[in-house]
Scaffold this motif. Sequence first.
Motif: not given
Length: 303
Positions: A252-253, A258-261, A265-271
């Motif tokens: 998710a990170f 790869l979508t420009g975050e 926010r990448c880390a939030l996606f990962g969590s």
Amino acid sequence: MTGRTDVLVVGGAGADTIVGVPVLPLPYADSYMIDSGIRTRAGQTGDFVAVGLSALGLVTHHIDLLGDDPEGDLVRELHRERGIALTAIPQPAGTKRAVNLVSPDGGRLSLYDTSRADPGDRYPEGTLRALAAGARHVHLTITQPGAHALPVLRDTGVPLSTDLHDWDGENPYHRPFAHAADVVFLSAAALTDPERTMRHIAERGRAETVVATAGAEGAYLLADGELTRVPAVAPPAPVVDSNGAGDAFAAAFLYGRLTGEPPRRCALFGSVAGAYACTVPATRTDAIGRDDLIEQAAAAADR
């Protein structure tokens, strides 16, 4: 996404046999009755990352050594079912496998069969180079023969990530991976000083981003020289197995990246993805979808 491969996942294909146990550590006894059954399914670290990336809509290709055996058949079938391209290099020693003891609270003890690898194993250089050159990003697992792939992958100039798992910051096997990758994931479980280890990785290698996951304590994010704490996200259902949570976080990170975050926010996606993975029974290989990821990340950000 485009028809080009978004992420090439290198290594980490295999099958796990799942045994539900009443408690970990398991007290010695002559025998235990396993009422939940003993099941073997495809899914080790590279498989989990590939499944997670694909579930988020990224075009994913996976390469590893596989045997002509039941475990290899399970891995091939998993990729066929999920529509994930797989380049399987013949492995006479057999497909990687492990036995996972899983307790009711989601704890895990993994027993890896190291006989299914050989020091001389290699990915064919031409095949690896061509696949990497056709990808936007490469995620390299630390399973054999990943270390030998590093020079070829760095040669291509394609951005590289890796997961050091429960590295203690000292084991020399992990260092080449830590110093060659642009994005480094690891668990904080074996680290006495996560920030120190993370900064050493960034200072001594190429990493622009380092993430150390800490389970229910969230994660540490080092990006642009700044260390921040990323809070954990509450799982959407009861926790049943921690296996694959770190792989889900990485997938998710990378989707966010790869979508420009931005890194936070990448880390939030990962969590969010890691929390979801903890709700998936050990006998399944599953990952959060893109719509659910974005919705749950928005809800977590509002709290």
